[in-house]
Design a protein around this motif. Structure first.
Motif, PDB file in Angstrom:
ATOM      1  N   GLY A 184       2.344  -4.855   1.799  1.00 48.29           N
ATOM      2  CA  GLY A 184       1.623  -6.130   1.778  1.00 48.29           C
ATOM      3  C   GLY A 184       1.654  -6.813   0.428  1.00 48.29           C
ATOM      4  N   MET A 189       1.582 -12.424  -6.514  1.00 47.73           N
ATOM      5  CA  MET A 189       0.293 -11.727  -6.645  1.00 47.73           C
ATOM      6  C   MET A 189       0.146 -11.222  -8.074  1.00 47.73           C
ATOM      7  SD  MET A 189      -0.104  -9.141  -3.471  1.00 47.73           S
ATOM      8  CE  MET A 189      -0.529  -9.703  -1.839  1.00 47.73           C
ATOM      9  N   TYR A 202      -0.670  -8.089 -10.624  1.00 46.07           N
ATOM     10  CA  TYR A 202      -0.388  -6.666 -10.510  1.00 46.07           C
ATOM     11  C   TYR A 202      -1.624  -5.905 -10.009  1.00 46.07           C
ATOM     12  CZ  TYR A 202       0.338  -1.830 -11.764  1.00 46.07           C
ATOM     13  OH  TYR A 202       0.418  -0.458 -11.700  1.00 46.07           O
ATOM     14  N   GLN A 249      -3.945  -6.878  -8.176  1.00 44.71           N
ATOM     15  CA  GLN A 249      -4.125  -7.143  -6.746  1.00 44.71           C
ATOM     16  C   GLN A 249      -3.177  -6.247  -5.944  1.00 44.71           C
ATOM     17  OE1 GLN A 249      -3.374 -11.270  -6.077  1.00 44.71           O
ATOM     18  NE2 GLN A 249      -4.096 -11.237  -3.972  1.00 44.71           N
ATOM     19  N   LEU A 293      -1.970  -3.460  -6.887  1.00 46.14           N
ATOM     20  CA  LEU A 293      -2.399  -2.072  -7.015  1.00 46.14           C
ATOM     21  C   LEU A 293      -3.532  -1.756  -6.047  1.00 46.14           C
ATOM     22  CD1 LEU A 293      -1.527   0.245  -8.807  1.00 46.14           C
ATOM     23  CD2 LEU A 293      -3.361  -0.341 -10.368  1.00 46.14           C
ATOM     24  N   SER A 294      -4.354  -2.754  -5.788  1.00 48.60           N
ATOM     25  CA  SER A 294      -5.450  -2.510  -4.842  1.00 48.60           C
ATOM     26  C   SER A 294      -4.897  -2.327  -3.432  1.00 48.60           C
ATOM     27  CB  SER A 294      -6.466  -3.650  -4.892  1.00 48.60           C
ATOM     28  OG  SER A 294      -5.850  -4.825  -4.448  1.00 48.60           O
ATOM     29  N   LEU A 295      -3.726  -2.916  -3.155  1.00 42.50           N
ATOM     30  CA  LEU A 295      -3.124  -2.744  -1.834  1.00 42.50           C
ATOM     31  C   LEU A 295      -2.327  -1.447  -1.757  1.00 42.50           C
ATOM     32  CD1 LEU A 295      -1.821  -6.374  -1.318  1.00 42.50           C
ATOM     33  CD2 LEU A 295      -3.697  -5.305  -0.101  1.00 42.50           C
ATOM     34  N   PRO A 317      -1.928   1.900  -4.133  1.00 40.86           N
ATOM     35  CA  PRO A 317      -2.253   2.579  -5.401  1.00 40.86           C
ATOM     36  C   PRO A 317      -1.054   3.205  -6.095  1.00 40.86           C
ATOM     37  CG  PRO A 317      -3.711   3.284  -3.614  1.00 40.86           C
ATOM     38  CD  PRO A 317      -2.635   2.470  -2.981  1.00 40.86           C
ATOM     39  N   LEU A 359       1.772   1.784  -6.601  1.00 46.98           N
ATOM     40  CA  LEU A 359       2.670   0.730  -7.092  1.00 46.98           C
ATOM     41  C   LEU A 359       3.033   0.960  -8.571  1.00 46.98           C
ATOM     42  CD1 LEU A 359       4.044  -2.036  -6.575  1.00 46.98           C
ATOM     43  CD2 LEU A 359       1.946  -3.101  -7.419  1.00 46.98           C
ATOM     44  N   THR A 364      -0.184  -1.540 -17.252  1.00 44.04           N
ATOM     45  CA  THR A 364      -0.076  -1.353 -15.801  1.00 44.04           C
ATOM     46  C   THR A 364      -0.368   0.100 -15.430  1.00 44.04           C
ATOM     47  OG1 THR A 364       2.288  -1.237 -16.226  1.00 44.04           O
ATOM     48  CG2 THR A 364       1.470  -3.248 -15.245  1.00 44.04           C
ATOM     49  N   ASP A 416      -4.045   0.655 -15.687  1.00 46.94           N
ATOM     50  CA  ASP A 416      -4.752   0.039 -14.567  1.00 46.94           C
ATOM     51  C   ASP A 416      -4.709   0.972 -13.361  1.00 46.94           C
ATOM     52  OD1 ASP A 416      -6.170  -2.230 -13.714  1.00 46.94           O
ATOM     53  OD2 ASP A 416      -4.489  -2.783 -12.443  1.00 46.94           O
ATOM     54  N   ARG A 417      -3.541   1.562 -13.163  1.00 54.56           N
ATOM     55  CA  ARG A 417      -3.412   2.474 -12.021  1.00 54.56           C
ATOM     56  C   ARG A 417      -4.323   3.693 -12.219  1.00 54.56           C
ATOM     57  NH1 ARG A 417       1.737   2.468 -11.799  1.00 54.56           N
ATOM     58  NH2 ARG A 417       2.096   4.280 -13.075  1.00 54.56           N
ATOM     59  N   LYS A 463      -8.088   2.862 -11.746  1.00 57.73           N
ATOM     60  CA  LYS A 463      -8.534   2.661 -10.361  1.00 57.73           C
ATOM     61  C   LYS A 463      -8.709   3.988  -9.626  1.00 57.73           C
ATOM     62  CE  LYS A 463      -7.421  -2.060  -9.766  1.00 57.73           C
ATOM     63  NZ  LYS A 463      -6.383  -3.015  -9.863  1.00 57.73           N
ATOM     64  N   LEU A 464      -8.128   5.051 -10.155  1.00 58.01           N
ATOM     65  CA  LEU A 464      -8.274   6.353  -9.500  1.00 58.01           C
ATOM     66  C   LEU A 464      -9.476   7.131 -10.042  1.00 58.01           C
ATOM     67  CD1 LEU A 464      -4.534   7.381  -9.452  1.00 58.01           C
ATOM     68  CD2 LEU A 464      -5.950   7.020  -7.454  1.00 58.01           C
ATOM     69  N   PRO A 486      -6.376   9.550  -1.947  1.00 56.07           N
ATOM     70  CA  PRO A 486      -6.066   8.108  -1.935  1.00 56.07           C
ATOM     71  C   PRO A 486      -6.415   7.460  -0.587  1.00 56.07           C
ATOM     72  CG  PRO A 486      -4.251   9.364  -2.856  1.00 56.07           C
ATOM     73  CD  PRO A 486      -5.204  10.352  -2.265  1.00 56.07           C
ATOM     74  N   THR A 504      -9.177   4.541  -0.278  1.00 51.24           N
ATOM     75  CA  THR A 504      -8.664   3.171  -0.206  1.00 51.24           C
ATOM     76  C   THR A 504      -8.374   2.645   1.196  1.00 51.24           C
ATOM     77  OG1 THR A 504      -6.419   3.992  -0.490  1.00 51.24           O
ATOM     78  CG2 THR A 504      -7.569   3.343  -2.488  1.00 51.24           C
ATOM     79  N   LYS A 539      -4.638  -6.960   7.588  1.00 49.74           N
ATOM     80  CA  LYS A 539      -5.771  -7.233   6.680  1.00 49.74           C
ATOM     81  C   LYS A 539      -6.992  -7.797   7.399  1.00 49.74           C
ATOM     82  CE  LYS A 539      -2.592  -8.434   3.068  1.00 49.74           C
ATOM     83  NZ  LYS A 539      -2.149  -9.522   2.242  1.00 49.74           N
TER      84      LYS A 539
END
Lengths: 494, 1047
Positions: free
Chosen positions: A52, A57, A59, A61, A63-65, A67, A69, B435, B438-439, B442-443, B1001, B1005, B1038
């Motif tokens: 998706g 977008m 990044y 955003q 990543l939220s779709l 993880p 990525l 980046t 960020d990953r 989020k974890l 995960p 999520t 979605k």
């Protein structure tokens, strides 16, 4: 009817990225505009797309779709290098190569090539094979119009040779709009309207499209409908000027070789001048039979056409690095840069302080001692003495800027390029601390310690610095390295 | 060799934001360890950390000097260290810092030398440091003369040594000038951490502050680790050539006698009527209120006695002004129809009840007044006032207006590093790509340590040295304050200007000023705080009651809602409580069918029992068994019967624990309150242990068997900090009951109000709407011709709009029309333009709507996609095309009639409509997304939630649903609870820790989740214990709302 081909290397920047990170293959990955979470996604892999994630977008955003990525930047320089490489390759298949704005898309003139490559299909296959050998995946579509072949190429995997314009038209109308690189906003709006293919798009009224979506969409519409005349615009290609000289007898002496170079250099420089260029680099490849070959690059301080100056540099090079054996063959190639005629004239002018003469001298030094031989210090913000400055290549001289005269003389601290190890300090020093040699005498005064420590994130450093004054009046700048448990002489004060 | 004593005079804690790398507590503890008897705390432009340091110093027996490093002038600022000698000096320091802070942008401060001079009384000035005038290259003659004149013998030249080569030259100038101007020298190295091991963290903080990485930092970081507290011997060695300067540190400490304990605080007195003292006025108001509450002349004797007892204590402790303030604020709320209610321990007070601050009668409930105020504790009471969240700002501005900005400021809240922020900031400094950070971020969980496993999950190698630095430094950074924020509703009010007590600075929100101390600091100093908290549930009730009045002419208030309604309790007992305050969580919903509340007090218990304290204390199951008659009600001792009787022998409330101690172990009320506080801190400091011997020995002496005594202690210990006081639970239960009653009897109004009060509560609007649909409420879609900004009620065509629907299942009288506030991309400003245009004349066409509203491109497109233009143009795609055309219509004096062929667009399918609804509004009035794919789900063999609720214990089930809630409570030992939803209801899923680790995960999520597992059925409570988790092979595109996830 003229034929042309479209070569499409989908997500070329992503392909470049995956060359850099082969471990990302098969994972959702993307090319981002910058290295930050809010950076825009520019290209996405099919795996990311199926999660998706789409172009445009952020990044974070994405990543939220998904993880998993992975993302990184591809610099414009990297991309340009790759495009140059690809263009060179494609030129071996067609003299007419147009590089599209969209990275990874090329158009090739295909008319008249059938006889050379047996058939259009064989030609397309060879192109596809050559790209594959370079590690690039993509499609090659041979057809009749620029935009339509482009559209079909985006929707095709592999090779497609279209026989008639009608076939091209039918296939083109079935191309999904998402395959074309539309602006994300236009793409999304059309999708919302249920306009999913080029055929659907062309069913919309032309003026309605212009009114709602603007000129860019109207241009797209015209291109898609074929009402826009879009001839192939091949990128200009200029061969480097050069020549090949076969020597009747092998030569090893510098002087005859120089004369030989001079004889052939003159027409080459004239060739450059006719293109409004001056010599930026002279590339000489010396072939020496069984002893192999050598390439020398001669770069004057500034692009110029002064034959004697260039020959002088060749002479210096040959004297500094003599050829190991006799030369049997010589290839000369000159690379030029555009030069303003007025600027060229300035080369001959002299002034009281002749910067260009200085630059010429530096060029000679570079030629003789190597590219890294001419450097200058640059002050840096660091704590360790060696981190307070760095040497950088000196490209051009600048006029001096004398500082206002200081009120008093400062002492000069000389920093050794590599600190001298003084070893461990003896436990018993009957004559006092003899830092370097007997002539300086023992240390009479110590100032310090001044502690510099840090670098814990890569290599821990802990130095205690002292200024030592000896009986003779020498001032040494020493430090004790706690990790190596040794004393070092960092420099001296004069 | 023993070193000579010295006092560190220039010490910065981590309250010098992004500079100091140790907490005040660590600094004090290290000072104690090094054998120092005094220490100063001089944070940069603030006294943020002095209370923490004061408390730590008091415990460690260290004399704390209070001061600050003050920035003077601009670009580059100079600096001076000021230390308070006495109360006047401290007030001057606070005033000076307030001046600097209020005029500067947030996070900065700057004062002038003139201002320093005008605030000099009672302050000692240490002049020095790199940026100080003594060390500067320029000759500071006039300034030094002025400072010398103003400060006199209170001015010292500060000699700071950190073994830097540059210091030598600076020190030469300092010594030279100090000698010339006759300023005594004092030795004081700048302290930024308590131990050199914190140096890397200090480097990292420096880089964060300057926005650079370590590789780019250059000289921004300090050159060495010489910024730690050192032993007297090391200090003496460092300054061995200046022994006088070392001794002078003691002289300075001797002169600084100020302690924070001296802060004498007077609560601002209210404007009193002629002839009344504040206590008399409080008494008068209390008895007037009592007459209103109980009826004229019929105040029960026990109430009267209680009031007298409370009033006597309030007078003795001089708290009357505080009560009067709260009464005044409540009065303001009443006069302005702002719903409010006191919560917390204030509900233990009859005075608060009679003043109208709280709604619970503590005498009738048998609540313990000592939980609120006790003589032994000598701490001001804490009254928290819940105010409907939509109008709280009005009350806050009223307080500012009434007391003035110099006498009222909001309490601070320190934004501290949590794992995510820590790895982002440390990672940037260490040079990780943004980046990848960020990953990783989020974890990470919202709380707790960062582990190598987290890095591994993010595709990073935790064994690399740089990764280990990331883990270690991020963990060290946890809980370190980053910057100042504002407490949601805490006010400090003072009789004297507040800035003589603590510096005030600007809040980031317009019109707010904030002090430099947080809630805990205020409590530790025993100052009065007024807490004005926003509560969404009160807004919900207020809106709902207004709807009842508007549409049914029914005037109800919280007090007049019919009490003890069996139908309401029946609904609650079924766990049908989506949207009901405090009873709607997943845990509450699964407890309700087991506890089956039958009266108000059951609700109080229900609210209190689903708390970490009772759960970890093992109170839940004994209580349930006793309530269901499965085990006998027993008491450890007959004397404890009155204490535990109402909770069947199981302590559930904080008051009961206190009373247990009072009755069983003869604790005084004050001792019992101390026990409560130690309970709250037992996890951190093990302070509960000191009560163990006392409690058990006293219980044994009373004849309680050791076994029972041990059990009582275990219960107290297990209770920990996470229990509600009964009074607090009772206050909340009132709101819970009111909202449950409204849901049961007025579901359409309840739903409409709940949607309008968003954001609040536990569930997303999508879940609330689906629940409403299951209760036969018609939800109508948004429409620019019908909708307002908020949701509204529209009469149903076939039902008469009168009377209350009596029984469940009867058709409601109204449908809920969704408000335009739910359309993404539409702002309040857009709505106001639509309303203005619509009130002039109805919209005749889509073009008319676009032209008259004059909205930008995004808003009408959003409305078209949401289906809100359906009344003007059929088909959402046609509406989008029309809107885009109308927006680009050429503007001119005359209308142009352009001929344009209308293209035909494929109409949206029902499924697409639902997807569009979710995309534009995060809910769909049309249908639940899973209803649209139910046929496919059935073919795959997935049952609905309703079908699952009818299955038996041990059934093997494969289920797919939308995840609406994820919870991983600390009390559940790693078990994760998910709530999945489909068109028929909810399914509770239990995920064991091993499965969670395997599918983390997915659990964290996936919005749409498949679960295979076994049903666990206990009465009406059905849980699906997951055996495996997977992603269903169904594309929802979605069509799901955001879930409520664990932190």
């Amino acid at each position: 009817m003229d034929r042309l081909a479209c070569v499409d290397l989908p997500e070329l920047p992503l392909q470049i990225l995956l060359d850099r990170h082969p471990e990302w293959k098969g994972l959702p990955s993307a090319v981002v505009a910058q290295d930050r979470p809010q950076a825009k996604i520019l290209w996405v892999s099919p795996e990311a797309r199926s999660a998706g994630i789409s172009v445009g977008m952020r990044y974070a955003q994405g990543l939220s779709l998904e993880p998993k990525l992975q993302a990184a930047q591809v610099t414009p320089r990297e991309l340009k290098q790759e495009l140059n490489r690809l263009t060179e390759l494609l030129r071996s298949f067609s003299p007419e190569v147009e590089v599209a704005k969209e990275p990874g898309v090329f158009w090739l003139g295909a008319s008249g090539l059938g006889s050379l490559f047996l058939s259009a299909s064989a030609w397309a296959r060879q192109i596809h094979g050559a790209l594959g050998a370079m590690g690039r995946r993509g499609s090659v579509v041979v057809g009749f119009s620029r935009f339509r072949t482009y559209g079909i190429a985006r929707h095709t995997n592999g090779i497609r040779v279209l026989r008639t314009p009608q076939e091209e038209d039918v296939l083109f109308k079935a191309v999904p709009l998402e395959k074309l690189s539309l602006e994300p906003e236009l793409r999304d709006t059309l999708e919302r309207l249920g306009i999913l293919t080029v055929g659907d798009f062309l069913k919309l009224p032309a003026h309605g499209v212009r009114r709602r979506f603007g000129q860019e969409a109207a241009d797209l519409y015209e291109s898609a409908s074929g009402t826009r005349h879009e001839p192939l615009v091949p990128s200009p290609h200029e061969e480097p000027v050069g020549c090949v000289v076969f020597l009747e007898e092998p030569l090893s002496d510098t002087v005859p070789l120089l004369f030989l170079v001079r004889r052939h250099l003159h027409p080459l420089l004239r060739g450059l001048a006719s293109r409004g260029e001056a010599l930026r680099e002279l590339e000489i490849r010396w072939f020496m039979g069984r002893d192999g070959e050598r390439t020398d690059l001669i770069r004057p301080a500034r692009p110029n056409l002064q034959e004697s100056l260039i020959l002088d540099l060749v002479r210096i090079k040959l004297e500094a690095f003599p050829l190991p054996s006799s030369v049997e063959e010589m290839h000369l190639r000159v690379h030029g840069s555009s030069v303003d005629p007025e600027q060229l004239r300035l080369f001959w002018e002299t002034s009281g302080r002749d910067l260009s003469a200085g630059e010429r001298a530096l060029a000679r030094l570079r030629t003789e001692l190597g590219e890294e031989s001419v450097v200058r210090p640059r002050l840096m913000e660091g704590h360790l003495p060696e981190a307070c400055f760095a040497w950088e290549p000196l490209e051009h001289l600048r006029p001096p800027k004398p500082r206002p005269k200081a009120g008093h003389w400062n002492m000069i601290r000389r920093v050794y390029s590599r600190p001298l190890c003084l070893g461990m300090r003896p436990r018993h020093e009957p004559d006092g601390w003899l830092v370097k040699d007997l002539r300086s005498g023992p240390v009479t005064r110590i100032c310090g310690p001044y502690v510099i420590s840090g670098g814990w994130w890569r290599k821990e450093v802990h130095r205690s610095y002292y200024f030592l004054e000896t009986l003779r009046g020498d001032i040494f700048w020493v430090y004790y390295d706690a990790s190596r448990k040794r004393w070092f002489l960092q420099g001296r004060v004069e | 060799m023993e070193g000579v004593e010295y006092v560190p005079l220039w010490v910065k804690s981590h309250y010098s934001f992004l500079e100091g790398a140790s907490s005040p507590g660590e600094l004090v503890e290290e000072a104690r360890r090094l054998g120092l008897t005094s220490m100063a705390l001089t944070d940069r432009d603030g006294v943020y950390g002095v209370v923490r340091a004061h408390v730590a110093a008091r415990e460690a027996g260290i004399h704390l000097l209070v001061g600050a490093q003050v920035s003077v002038g601009e670009a580059p600022p100079s600096q001076i260290v000021l230390l308070a000698m006495n109360r006047e000096g401290y007030g001057n320091l606070c005033g000076l810092l307030t001046l600097g802070r209020l005029r500067s942008p947030k996070g900065r401060s700057s004062v002038s030398w003139e201002e320093v001079c005008s605030h000099s009384q009672g302050l000692i000035a240490l002049l020095g440091g790199d940026e100080g005038p003594l060390a500067s290259k320029a000759e500071p003659a006039p300034l030094l003369n002025t400072l010398k004149d103003v400060f006199g013998d209170r001015l010292y030249a500060l000699v700071a040594r950190h073994r830097r080569a540059e210091e030598r030259e600076q020190e030469r100038r300092v010594l030279d000038r100090a000698g010339r101007y006759g300023i005594p020298l004092v030795a004081a190295s700048e302290v930024l951490y308590h131990t050199p091991s914190r140096r890397p963290l200090q480097d990292v903080l420096t880089c964060i502050r300057n926005g650079v990485s370590l590789a780019e930092a250059g000289r921004l970081t300090r050159p060495n680790s010489e910024y730690a507290l050192v032993s007297p011997f090391s200090f003496q060695t460092l300054y061995q050539d200046l022994p006088g300067a070392v001794e002078r540190t003691l002289e300075v400490a001797e002169r600084c006698k100020f302690s924070l304990a001296e802060l004498r605080y007077r609560y601002p007195s209210e404007r009193l009527p002629q002839g009344f003292s504040s206590h008399q006025w409080l008494r008068e108001l209390t008895f007037r209120g009592a007459m209103e509450r109980y009826g004229r002349g019929s105040i029960p004797p026990e109430v009267k006695a209680q009031l007298e007892r409370e009033l006597a204590l309030i007078e003795e402790l001089d708290y009357s002004g505080y009560f009067l303030t709260m009464w005044e604020i409540v009065k303001f709320c009443r006069e302005h129809s702002i719903l409010c209610q006191g919560r917390g321990s204030a509900a233990n007070s009859s005075v608060c009840y009679c003043l109208g601050i709280t709604a619970i009668d503590p005498v009738r409930m048998g609540l313990l007044f000592e939980r609120f105020i006790s003589r032994e504790r000598a701490e001001p009471p804490d009254i928290d006032l819940d105010i409907m969240h939509q109008r709280r700002e009005e009350v806050i501005q009223h307080v500012y207006e009434r007391y003035g900005r110099s006498h009222a400021a909001m309490v601070a809240n320190f934004i501290r590093y949590r794992p995510r922020m820590a790895v982002r900031d440390v990672g940037k400094v260490l040079g990780f790509t943004r980046t990848s950070l960020d990953r990783l971020a989020k974890l990470l969980p919202h709380h707790g340590e960062i582990a190598p496993e987290h890095l591994r999950m993010a595709g990073m190698d935790p064994d690399m040295p740089i990764s280990q630095h990331l883990i270690r430094l991020s963990c060290e950074l946890l809980d370190v304050p980053r910057h100042l924020s504002i407490h949601p509703g805490g006010f400090l009010l003072g009789h004297e200007p507040v800035h003589t007590l603590v510096p005030i600075e600007r809040g980031s929100m317009e019109g707010r000023t904030v002090i430099q101390w947080d809630k805990e600091d205020i409590e530790d100093l025993g100052l009065f705080k007024v807490d004005l908290l926003g509560l969404g549930a009160l807004s919900h009730l207020d809106i709902c009651l207004r709807l009842l009045e508007k549409h049914h002419g029914l005037r109800l208030s919280m007090a007049t809602i019919p009490a003890e309604d069996p139908a309401t309790y029946e609904m609650i007992s079924r766990g049908d409580t989506v949207g009901v305050f405090q009873l709607e969580s997943r845990a509450q919903m699964s407890m309700l069918p087991r506890l089956r509340p039958r009266c108000f007090y059951d609700l109080v218990i229900e609210i209190s029992i689903i708390r970490p304290g009772p759960i970890t204390g093992g109170m839940v199951h004994p209580y349930l068994r006793r309530r269901n008659g499965q085990e006998p009600v027993e008491y450890p001792h007959e004397s404890l019967r009155p204490v535990l009787e109402k909770t069947l022998g199981v302590p559930i409330f904080q008051e009961q624990v206190m009373r247990l101690a009072m009755v069983a172990a003869d604790y005084s009320p004050g001792e019992a309150d101390q026990l409560r506080r130690d309970m709250a801190a037992w996890r951190r400091g093990g302070r509960i242990g000191r009560h163990r011997e006392r409690l058990i020995s006293r219980m044994l002496a009373k004849g309680i068997a050791r076994e029972f005594a041990e059990r009582v202690f275990q219960q107290i210990q297990g209770f920990g900090e996470y229990g509600f006081p009964e009074s607090h639970a009772a206050s909340f239960a009132l709101i819970s009951y009111a909202s449950a009653w409204l849901k049961r009897h007025w579901p359409a109004e309840f739903t409409c109000a709940l949607l309008n009060a968003q954001p609040m509560g536990f569930y997303s609007p999508a879940t609330i709407i689906e629940d409403a649909k299951r209760h036969n409420i018609e939800i109508r879609p948004v429409s620019v011709t019908q909708s307002f900004w908020d949701c509204t009620l529209e009469p149903l065509d076939e039902v008469e709009c009168s009377g209350e629907q009596e029984s469940e299942g009867a058709k409601p009288l109204f449908a809920v029309r969704m408000g335009l506030r739910f359309v993404k991309g539409l702002g309040r400003g857009h709505w106001e333009r639509i309303l203005e245009a619509r009130s002039k004349a109805p919209f005749s066409s889509l073009e008319d709507f676009v032209q008259r509203c004059g909205l930008d491109r995004e808003a009408p497109s959003s409305l078209a996609q949401a289906g809100a233009l359906g009344a003007l143009r059929q088909g959402r795609r046609d509406a989008i095309w029309g809107v885009l055309g109308a927006l680009r219509k050429p503007k001119g004096p005359l209308p142009t009639r352009e001929r344009e062929t209308q293209p035909s667009f494929v109409p949206l399918t029902a499924w697409e409509t639902v997807i569009w609804d979710y995309r534009t509004q995060e809910h769909s009035p049309l249908a639940h997304p899973l209803a649209m794919v139910r046929e496919g789900l059935r073919k795959m063999g997935f049952p609905t939630a309703r079908e699952i609720s009818g299955m038996g214990q041990g059934s093997k089930v494969r289920y797919a649903g939308l995840v609406i809630c994820r919870q991983r409570p600390a009390t559940a030992r790693g078990v994760t609870f998910l709530t999945l939803e489909d068109e028929t209801g909810f399914v509770n899923v239990v995920v064991w820790p091993s499965l969670y680790v395997k599918h983390m995960p997915l659990v964290k999520t996936a919005p749409f989740l498949g679960v295979s597992g076994t049903l666990q059925v206990q009465g009406e409570v059905v849980n699906l214990v997951a055996r495996s988790l997977w992603t269903p092979n169904v594309c929802l595109q979605k069509a799901h709302a955001p879930s409520r996830d664990f932190q």
